[in-house]
Design a protein around this motif. Structure first.
Motif, PDB file in Angstrom:
ATOM      1  N   ALA A  48       0.832  -1.201   0.000  1.00  0.00           N
ATOM      2  CA  ALA A  48       0.000   0.000   0.000  1.00  0.00           C
ATOM      3  C   ALA A  48       0.870   1.256   0.000  1.00  0.00           C
ATOM      4  N   LEU A  49       1.964   1.225   0.763  1.00  0.00           N
ATOM      5  CA  LEU A  49       2.881   2.376   0.780  1.00  0.00           C
ATOM      6  C   LEU A  49       3.532   2.572  -0.587  1.00  0.00           C
ATOM      7  N   ARG A  50       3.950   1.460  -1.218  1.00  0.00           N
ATOM      8  CA  ARG A  50       4.525   1.567  -2.560  1.00  0.00           C
ATOM      9  C   ARG A  50       3.506   2.129  -3.550  1.00  0.00           C
ATOM     10  N   MET A  51       2.258   1.618  -3.432  1.00  0.00           N
ATOM     11  CA  MET A  51       1.206   2.122  -4.322  1.00  0.00           C
ATOM     12  C   MET A  51       0.925   3.600  -4.053  1.00  0.00           C
ATOM     13  N   ALA A  52       0.978   3.998  -2.791  1.00  0.00           N
ATOM     14  CA  ALA A  52       0.770   5.401  -2.448  1.00  0.00           C
ATOM     15  C   ALA A  52       1.897   6.253  -3.027  1.00  0.00           C
ATOM     16  N   ASP A  53       3.138   5.760  -2.919  1.00  0.00           N
ATOM     17  CA  ASP A  53       4.262   6.491  -3.516  1.00  0.00           C
ATOM     18  C   ASP A  53       4.108   6.582  -5.035  1.00  0.00           C
ATOM     19  N   GLN A  54       3.707   5.461  -5.634  1.00  0.00           N
ATOM     20  CA  GLN A  54       3.500   5.452  -7.083  1.00  0.00           C
ATOM     21  C   GLN A  54       2.367   6.413  -7.461  1.00  0.00           C
ATOM     22  N   ALA A  55       1.286   6.396  -6.700  1.00  0.00           N
ATOM     23  CA  ALA A  55       0.174   7.315  -6.961  1.00  0.00           C
ATOM     24  C   ALA A  55       0.633   8.756  -6.790  1.00  0.00           C
ATOM     25  N   LYS A  56       1.479   8.989  -5.780  1.00  0.00           N
ATOM     26  CA  LYS A  56       2.005  10.338  -5.562  1.00  0.00           C
ATOM     27  C   LYS A  56       2.839  10.784  -6.760  1.00  0.00           C
ATOM     28  N   LEU A  57       3.689   9.878  -7.275  1.00  0.00           N
ATOM     29  CA  LEU A  57       4.482  10.199  -8.463  1.00  0.00           C
ATOM     30  C   LEU A  57       3.588  10.467  -9.665  1.00  0.00           C
ATOM     31  N   GLU A  58       2.567   9.615  -9.821  1.00  0.00           N
ATOM     32  CA  GLU A  58       1.642   9.816 -10.932  1.00  0.00           C
ATOM     33  C   GLU A  58       0.920  11.156 -10.799  1.00  0.00           C
ATOM     34  N   MET A  59       0.528  11.506  -9.580  1.00  0.00           N
ATOM     35  CA  MET A  59      -0.138  12.791  -9.353  1.00  0.00           C
ATOM     36  C   MET A  59       0.798  13.948  -9.687  1.00  0.00           C
ATOM     37  N   GLN A  60       2.075  13.816  -9.315  1.00  0.00           N
ATOM     38  CA  GLN A  60       3.039  14.855  -9.644  1.00  0.00           C
ATOM     39  C   GLN A  60       3.206  14.970 -11.154  1.00  0.00           C
ATOM     40  N   GLN A  61       3.255  13.795 -11.835  1.00  0.00           N
ATOM     41  CA  GLN A  61       3.370  13.814 -13.288  1.00  0.00           C
ATOM     42  C   GLN A  61       2.130  14.440 -13.916  1.00  0.00           C
ATOM     43  N   LEU A  62       0.949  14.085 -13.396  1.00  0.00           N
ATOM     44  CA  LEU A  62      -0.288  14.679 -13.904  1.00  0.00           C
ATOM     45  C   LEU A  62      -0.319  16.176 -13.654  1.00  0.00           C
ATOM     46  N   LYS A  63       0.132  16.563 -12.460  1.00  0.00           N
ATOM     47  CA  LYS A  63       0.172  17.991 -12.138  1.00  0.00           C
ATOM     48  C   LYS A  63       1.112  18.727 -13.081  1.00  0.00           C
ATOM     49  N   ALA A  64       2.293  18.134 -13.339  1.00  0.00           N
ATOM     50  CA  ALA A  64       3.243  18.744 -14.269  1.00  0.00           C
ATOM     51  C   ALA A  64       2.634  18.811 -15.671  1.00  0.00           C
ATOM     52  N   GLY A  65       1.955  17.741 -16.063  1.00  0.00           N
ATOM     53  CA  GLY A  65       1.281  17.735 -17.367  1.00  0.00           C
ATOM     54  C   GLY A  65       0.203  18.804 -17.442  1.00  0.00           C
ATOM     55  N   ASN A  66      -0.579  18.942 -16.364  1.00  0.00           N
ATOM     56  CA  ASN A  66      -1.617  19.973 -16.321  1.00  0.00           C
ATOM     57  C   ASN A  66      -1.004  21.362 -16.404  1.00  0.00           C
ATOM     58  N   GLU A  67       0.092  21.573 -15.680  1.00  0.00           N
ATOM     59  CA  GLU A  67       0.767  22.868 -15.724  1.00  0.00           C
ATOM     60  C   GLU A  67       1.259  23.165 -17.140  1.00  0.00           C
ATOM     61  N   LYS A  68       1.801  22.114 -17.791  1.00  0.00           N
ATOM     62  CA  LYS A  68       2.277  22.306 -19.161  1.00  0.00           C
ATOM     63  C   LYS A  68       1.104  22.632 -20.080  1.00  0.00           C
ATOM     64  N   LEU A  69      -0.005  21.915 -19.897  1.00  0.00           N
ATOM     65  CA  LEU A  69      -1.194  22.199 -20.706  1.00  0.00           C
ATOM     66  C   LEU A  69      -1.688  23.618 -20.468  1.00  0.00           C
ATOM     67  N   LEU A  70      -1.711  24.040 -19.204  1.00  0.00           N
ATOM     68  CA  LEU A  70      -2.135  25.405 -18.895  1.00  0.00           C
ATOM     69  C   LEU A  70      -1.201  26.428 -19.524  1.00  0.00           C
ATOM     70  N   THR A  71       0.099  26.165 -19.442  1.00  0.00           N
ATOM     71  CA  THR A  71       1.066  27.081 -20.046  1.00  0.00           C
ATOM     72  C   THR A  71       0.876  27.139 -21.558  1.00  0.00           C
ATOM     73  N   ASP A  72       0.706  25.965 -22.167  1.00  0.00           N
ATOM     74  CA  ASP A  72       0.472  25.923 -23.615  1.00  0.00           C
ATOM     75  C   ASP A  72      -0.819  26.640 -23.983  1.00  0.00           C
ATOM     76  N   ALA A  73      -1.854  26.438 -23.186  1.00  0.00           N
ATOM     77  CA  ALA A  73      -3.136  27.098 -23.449  1.00  0.00           C
ATOM     78  C   ALA A  73      -2.991  28.617 -23.320  1.00  0.00           C
ATOM     79  N   ARG A  74      -2.254  29.056 -22.313  1.00  0.00           N
ATOM     80  CA  ARG A  74      -2.040  30.509 -22.157  1.00  0.00           C
ATOM     81  C   ARG A  74      -1.265  31.065 -23.337  1.00  0.00           C
ATOM     82  N   LEU A  75      -0.220  30.339 -23.757  1.00  0.00           N
ATOM     83  CA  LEU A  75       0.554  30.798 -24.910  1.00  0.00           C
ATOM     84  C   LEU A  75      -0.308  30.850 -26.163  1.00  0.00           C
ATOM     85  N   GLU A  76      -1.132  29.826 -26.344  1.00  0.00           N
ATOM     86  CA  GLU A  76      -2.030  29.794 -27.504  1.00  0.00           C
ATOM     87  C   GLU A  76      -3.027  30.949 -27.436  1.00  0.00           C
TER      88      GLU A  76
END
Length: 165
Positions: A48-76
């Motif tokens: 469960a701890l490993r899965m939580a760490d993995q979920a945390k990493l995935e959330m960070q990746q999703l957050k980074a992806g969302n930030e990139k999408l927001l930045t791209d959307a603002r630039l567009e």
């Protein structure tokens, strides 16, 4: 020492035998399942701890992806706003140029109309002046032609004028 406080040797022996029997039974039947259950529990918590760490990493990746999408959307959005502003400026300049050309055409037509009217007025003034001149000349000639001496004098003055030119 009082008798109720000191245990007898037989009691100690049977307590030791029962204790060893319970210890043997617990070791044989209970400890392995208990230890196995604890190990399973530990493994599931670790998973469960490993899965939580993995979920945390995935959330960070999703957050980074969302930030990139927001930045791209603002630039567009900024690019689209800039293009819209450019198009509006071009349209405004085109309309301004068209209006200027139209105004110049109207001014040119007005100048031509004024020139035409001016020429017509000058022609009318010339015609009127010519009519007046002819009218005056006719009156003068009528008056002069009635007197023969005045006619001779008029012809002589015309001849002098012709020689001077």
């Amino acid at each position: 020492m009082p008798a109720f406080l000191s245990p007898e040797l037989g009691l100690i022996f049977w307590q030791l035998v029962i204790f060893l029997l319970v210890l043997f039974l617990l070791a044989k039947f209970a400890w392995k399942p208990i230890l196995l259950a604890l190990k399973e529990r530990e493994d599931s918590i670790e998973g469960a701890l490993r899965m939580a760490d993995q979920a945390k990493l995935e959330m960070q990746q999703l957050k980074a992806g969302n930030e990139k999408l927001l930045t791209d959307a603002r630039l567009e959005r900024d690019r689209m706003m800039q293009e819209a502003t450019q198009m509006a400026n071009q349209h405004r300049e085109a309309e301004k140029a068209r209006a200027t050309a139209e105004a110049n055409t109207i001014i040119q037509q007005a100048r031509e109309a004024i020139q035409t009217e001016k020429n017509a007025a000058l022609a009318e003034v010339k015609n009127t002046a010519a009519k007046l001149s002819l009218d005056i000349a006719e009156r003068i000639l009528r008056r002069e032609l009635t007197d023969p001496a005045a006619q001779t004098q008029l012809v002589d003055s015309y001849l002098k004028d012709v020689k001077l030119n």
